[in-house]
Structures are given as C-alpha cells and as structure tokens.
Design an enzyme around this catalytic site. Structure first.
Site, PDB file in Angstrom:
ATOM      1  N   GLY A  33       2.739  -1.215   4.220  1.00  0.00           N
ATOM      2  CA  GLY A  33       2.778   0.202   3.881  1.00  0.00           C
ATOM      3  C   GLY A  33       4.198   0.655   3.572  1.00  0.00           C
ATOM      4  O   GLY A  33       4.736   0.423   2.482  1.00  0.00           O
ATOM      5  N   GLY A  34       4.833   1.287   4.552  1.00  0.00           N
ATOM      6  CA  GLY A  34       6.150   1.916   4.367  1.00  0.00           C
ATOM      7  C   GLY A  34       7.172   1.035   3.667  1.00  0.00           C
ATOM      8  O   GLY A  34       7.885   1.493   2.762  1.00  0.00           O
ATOM      9  N   GLY A  85       2.496   2.027  10.647  1.00  0.00           N
ATOM     10  CA  GLY A  85       3.468   3.115  10.487  1.00  0.00           C
ATOM     11  C   GLY A  85       4.174   3.502  11.771  1.00  0.00           C
ATOM     12  O   GLY A  85       4.824   4.542  11.844  1.00  0.00           O
ATOM     13  N   GLU A 132      -6.728   4.717   7.867  1.00  0.00           N
ATOM     14  CA  GLU A 132      -6.501   6.145   7.588  1.00  0.00           C
ATOM     15  C   GLU A 132      -7.729   6.757   6.921  1.00  0.00           C
ATOM     16  O   GLU A 132      -8.046   7.926   7.145  1.00  0.00           O
ATOM     17  CB  GLU A 132      -5.244   6.307   6.720  1.00  0.00           C
ATOM     18  CG  GLU A 132      -3.979   6.056   7.538  1.00  0.00           C
ATOM     19  CD  GLU A 132      -2.803   5.516   6.755  1.00  0.00           C
ATOM     20  OE1 GLU A 132      -2.816   5.571   5.512  1.00  0.00           O
ATOM     21  OE2 GLU A 132      -1.859   5.007   7.397  1.00  0.00           O
ATOM     22  N   SER A 166       3.459  -2.437  10.193  1.00  0.00           N
ATOM     23  CA  SER A 166       4.915  -2.458  10.353  1.00  0.00           C
ATOM     24  C   SER A 166       5.554  -3.795   9.975  1.00  0.00           C
ATOM     25  O   SER A 166       6.488  -4.254  10.638  1.00  0.00           O
ATOM     26  CB  SER A 166       5.301  -2.044  11.782  1.00  0.00           C
ATOM     27  OG  SER A 166       4.886  -0.710  12.023  1.00  0.00           O
ATOM     28  N   GLU A 196      -5.399  -5.138  10.497  1.00  0.00           N
ATOM     29  CA  GLU A 196      -4.358  -4.136  10.720  1.00  0.00           C
ATOM     30  C   GLU A 196      -4.629  -3.395  12.027  1.00  0.00           C
ATOM     31  O   GLU A 196      -5.421  -2.439  12.045  1.00  0.00           O
ATOM     32  CB  GLU A 196      -4.364  -3.116   9.580  1.00  0.00           C
ATOM     33  CG  GLU A 196      -4.105  -3.707   8.225  1.00  0.00           C
ATOM     34  CD  GLU A 196      -3.468  -2.687   7.290  1.00  0.00           C
ATOM     35  OE1 GLU A 196      -2.377  -2.977   6.806  1.00  0.00           O
ATOM     36  OE2 GLU A 196      -4.029  -1.602   7.096  1.00  0.00           O
ATOM     37  N   HIS A 225      -9.438   1.281   4.821  1.00  0.00           N
ATOM     38  CA  HIS A 225      -8.159   1.425   5.534  1.00  0.00           C
ATOM     39  C   HIS A 225      -8.376   2.341   6.741  1.00  0.00           C
ATOM     40  O   HIS A 225      -9.160   3.289   6.668  1.00  0.00           O
ATOM     41  CB  HIS A 225      -7.103   2.004   4.578  1.00  0.00           C
ATOM     42  CG  HIS A 225      -5.720   1.928   5.149  1.00  0.00           C
ATOM     43  ND1 HIS A 225      -5.271   2.827   6.088  1.00  0.00           N
ATOM     44  CD2 HIS A 225      -4.701   1.056   4.940  1.00  0.00           C
ATOM     45  CE1 HIS A 225      -4.024   2.506   6.419  1.00  0.00           C
ATOM     46  NE2 HIS A 225      -3.656   1.438   5.735  1.00  0.00           N
ATOM     47  N   ASN A 243       0.876  -1.185   0.000  1.00  0.00           N
ATOM     48  CA  ASN A 243       0.000   0.000   0.000  1.00  0.00           C
ATOM     49  C   ASN A 243       0.905   1.225   0.000  1.00  0.00           C
ATOM     50  O   ASN A 243       1.491   1.559   1.030  1.00  0.00           O
ATOM     51  CB  ASN A 243      -0.888  -0.030   1.253  1.00  0.00           C
ATOM     52  CG  ASN A 243      -1.664   1.265   1.432  1.00  0.00           C
ATOM     53  OD1 ASN A 243      -1.822   2.037   0.486  1.00  0.00           O
ATOM     54  ND2 ASN A 243      -2.151   1.509   2.651  1.00  0.00           N
ATOM     55  N   TRP A 244       1.012   1.857  -1.160  1.00  0.00           N
ATOM     56  CA  TRP A 244       1.940   2.997  -1.269  1.00  0.00           C
ATOM     57  C   TRP A 244       1.397   4.256  -0.604  1.00  0.00           C
ATOM     58  O   TRP A 244       2.120   5.249  -0.475  1.00  0.00           O
ATOM     59  CB  TRP A 244       2.212   3.297  -2.743  1.00  0.00           C
ATOM     60  CG  TRP A 244       3.210   2.371  -3.387  1.00  0.00           C
ATOM     61  CD1 TRP A 244       3.906   1.350  -2.779  1.00  0.00           C
ATOM     62  CD2 TRP A 244       3.641   2.400  -4.753  1.00  0.00           C
ATOM     63  NE1 TRP A 244       4.732   0.746  -3.697  1.00  0.00           N
ATOM     64  CE2 TRP A 244       4.591   1.368  -4.913  1.00  0.00           C
ATOM     65  CE3 TRP A 244       3.313   3.185  -5.851  1.00  0.00           C
ATOM     66  CZ2 TRP A 244       5.224   1.110  -6.137  1.00  0.00           C
ATOM     67  CZ3 TRP A 244       3.939   2.939  -7.063  1.00  0.00           C
ATOM     68  CH2 TRP A 244       4.884   1.913  -7.205  1.00  0.00           C
ATOM     69  N   LYS A 245       0.133   4.253  -0.244  1.00  0.00           N
ATOM     70  CA  LYS A 245      -0.495   5.461   0.329  1.00  0.00           C
ATOM     71  C   LYS A 245      -0.281   6.640  -0.635  1.00  0.00           C
ATOM     72  O   LYS A 245      -0.308   6.454  -1.841  1.00  0.00           O
ATOM     73  CB  LYS A 245       0.049   5.746   1.721  1.00  0.00           C
ATOM     74  CG  LYS A 245       0.041   4.499   2.599  1.00  0.00           C
ATOM     75  CD  LYS A 245       0.246   4.805   4.039  1.00  0.00           C
ATOM     76  CE  LYS A 245       0.391   3.491   4.803  1.00  0.00           C
ATOM     77  NZ  LYS A 245       0.208   3.626   6.223  1.00  0.00           N
TER      78      LYS A 245
HETATM   79  C1  PEP Z   1      -0.730   0.034   5.856  1.00  0.00           C
HETATM   80  O1  PEP Z   1      -0.701   1.168   5.435  1.00  0.00           O
HETATM   81  O2  PEP Z   1      -1.667  -0.704   5.531  1.00  0.00           O
HETATM   82  C2  PEP Z   1       0.358  -0.427   6.735  1.00  0.00           C
HETATM   83  C3  PEP Z   1       0.279  -1.593   7.285  1.00  0.00           C
HETATM   84  O3  PEP Z   1       1.408   0.453   6.923  1.00  0.00           O
HETATM   85  P1  PEP Z   1       2.851   0.097   7.571  1.00  0.00           P
HETATM   86  O4  PEP Z   1       3.295  -1.206   6.961  1.00  0.00           O
HETATM   87  O5  PEP Z   1       3.718   1.238   7.192  1.00  0.00           O
HETATM   88  O6  PEP Z   1       2.643  -0.039   9.049  1.00  0.00           O
END
Ligand code: PEP
Length: 249
Positions: free
Chosen positions: A233-234, A172, A96, A212, A166, A94, A9-11
């Site tokens: 994500g990251g 993050g 966010e 994470s 999640e 999500h 997930n590049w956000k």
């Molecule tokens: C996400 O955005 O779905 C996520 C899990 O982010 P991260 O891996 O950065 O915690």
C-alpha cells in the site's frame, strides 16, 4: 517454480498528472526485474496508467469492480469496462472494502468468477484482525475466507488467481507480521487450497504477503519459502521506494 508478483495498491491516492510522473520515474527503475510488477490504481487514473505503462514490463490493475456485466448499478464499474481499456488485474475483497463497504466472502466469490470470465486476474485479499489473532482464531478466519471466497472455480481459474494474505492489524500501521508468522499463515492458506483443488493446482497459486511492506523488510519477507511477493500500500506511492521493494529479490 512460482513467479514473485509485487503489486502496488495506491488506494484513493494520486491524480492523473501524478500518475504520469510516477511512471516516468518508476518504469526505468524496474525494467530489469524478473518479477511481475503491477500497479493497482484508482479508476480515474487507470487509463493514464495504461498509456504510461505501454512498452514497459508494468501491468495495471484496478482495486474493485462489480460482478455484473452491465445494468442499473449506479456508480459501479464492470469487469468488461476494466478489460476493455487494458486492465489485467483486479484487487478483490481488500479488508478496507470488507470493513467500510460491506464486502463479504459471498460477493468476493461472485467477483472472482466474474473477473475470470473476462480474463482479468483477481488478487483476492484475506486476513484476520488483531483480536482474532490474539484469540487464536487466525487460522479459522483466514481458511474460511479462502473456502468461501474461492469456491467453485475451475482448475484454470484457481491457478490464475492470486491470494494476498494481509493481516488487518499490519495494514497501514507500520506493524509487519514476522516473516515466520506470515509464512506459516500462507502455508495454512495453501493447505486449504490443497483440500479444495488438489496439490497440483494449489502449488501453482501465487500467495502474496501484504501489510506494511517497505524496502527495509521486503527482502526477508519475499525470500521465505511460501511468500510469492507482496501487495504493497503506502510504500507503493513513491517510485524509488516501490522500485527498491520490486528489486529486493
Ligand atoms: C494494502 O493496502 O494492501 C497494504 C498492505 O497497505 P500497507 O502496505 O500500507 O500496509
């Protein structure tokens, strides 16, 4: 046996030229995996991602969409628009989007149905806050999100829906749920799906862990009995790091 699906997930990150260079480096690194690999890119990168992923084993997903087919919804993108350019997956609900854009279980449910109506596979995110976990409410919160967000689907729809567990406190933050906690929560989710759709259907649903995930913890998480891959994500922004995660199992 359920397939592992590893989705990035590049956000709100990467421009088209960065998207193209990502795929040039990433695609050869994951060409031999048996896992399903998905990149969920921002709208403005989707077309570049689809072109770059041609003749590779990488699928492309969006990060949101509206539930209506078309109409006076300024700034929105419809399921058909995504499907028409070759998008195959869409992240829905999500945390966010729930936190900053007032996404609710009700809108998630409308979007899940709308995605299936055009043949997009939804990746539906659920998860509790730290406060909810510490006060012993995680099970109630997460199973309720599943109950409302995934209600009234057909057997074909539920079995082609992916759920991403999640925990909000792990997104993050660098804090990961322990593999045992993540596995246990995913079992609760599957129990709820058994109540809703029966064991045969529930056993087919892919349930990912997200929060994470990195190359250093991916293997131990993805090897757990109930964790069918991850939403990342990251760590999905860097081709070599994300490839290590994809190739961890
Ligand atoms: C996400 O955005 O779905 C996520 C899990 O982010 P991260 O891996 O950065 O915690």
């Amino acid at each position: 046996m359920r397939k592992k699906v590893i989705a990035g997930n590049w956000k709100m990150n990467k421009l088209p030229n960065e998207t193209i260079s990502f795929f040039e480096e990433f695609a050869p690194l994951v060409k031999d995996t048996k896992n399903e690999v998905v990149i969920c890119a921002p709208y403005t990168d989707l077309f570049y991602a689809i072109l770059s992923a041609q003749n590779t084993n990488i699928k492309i997903g969006a990060q949101n969409m509206h539930w209506e087919e078309n109409g006076a919804y300024t700034g929105e993108v419809s399921p058909q628009m995504l499907k028409s350019i070759g998008v195959e997956y869409v992240v829905l609900g999500h945390s966010e989007r729930r936190q900053y854009f007032a996404e609710t279980d009700e809108t998630v449910n409308k979007k899940v149905k709308a995605a299936h109506n055009v043949g997009l596979k939804p990746i539906v995110c659920v998860g509790e806050s730290l406060e909810q976990r510490e006060s012993g409410k995680a099970k109630e919160i997460v199973t309720n999100q599943v109950k409302l967000g995934l209600k009234d689907l057909t057997n074909d729809q539920i079995t082609s829906t992916i759920v991403a567990y999640e925990p909000i406190w792990a997104i993050g933050t660098g804090k990961t749920a322990t593999k045992e906690d993540a596995n246990e929560t995913i079992k609760w989710i599957r129990e709820e799906l058994v109540n809703m759709y029966g064991k045969e259907n529930a056993d087919k649903v892919i349930i990912q862990y997200g929060g994470s995930v990195k190359s250093g913890n991916a293997k131990e998480l993805f090897e757990m009995s109930d964790i069918d891959g991850g939403l990342v994500g990251g760590a999905s922004l860097k081709p070599d790091e994300f490839a290590k995660i994809v190739n961890a199992v």
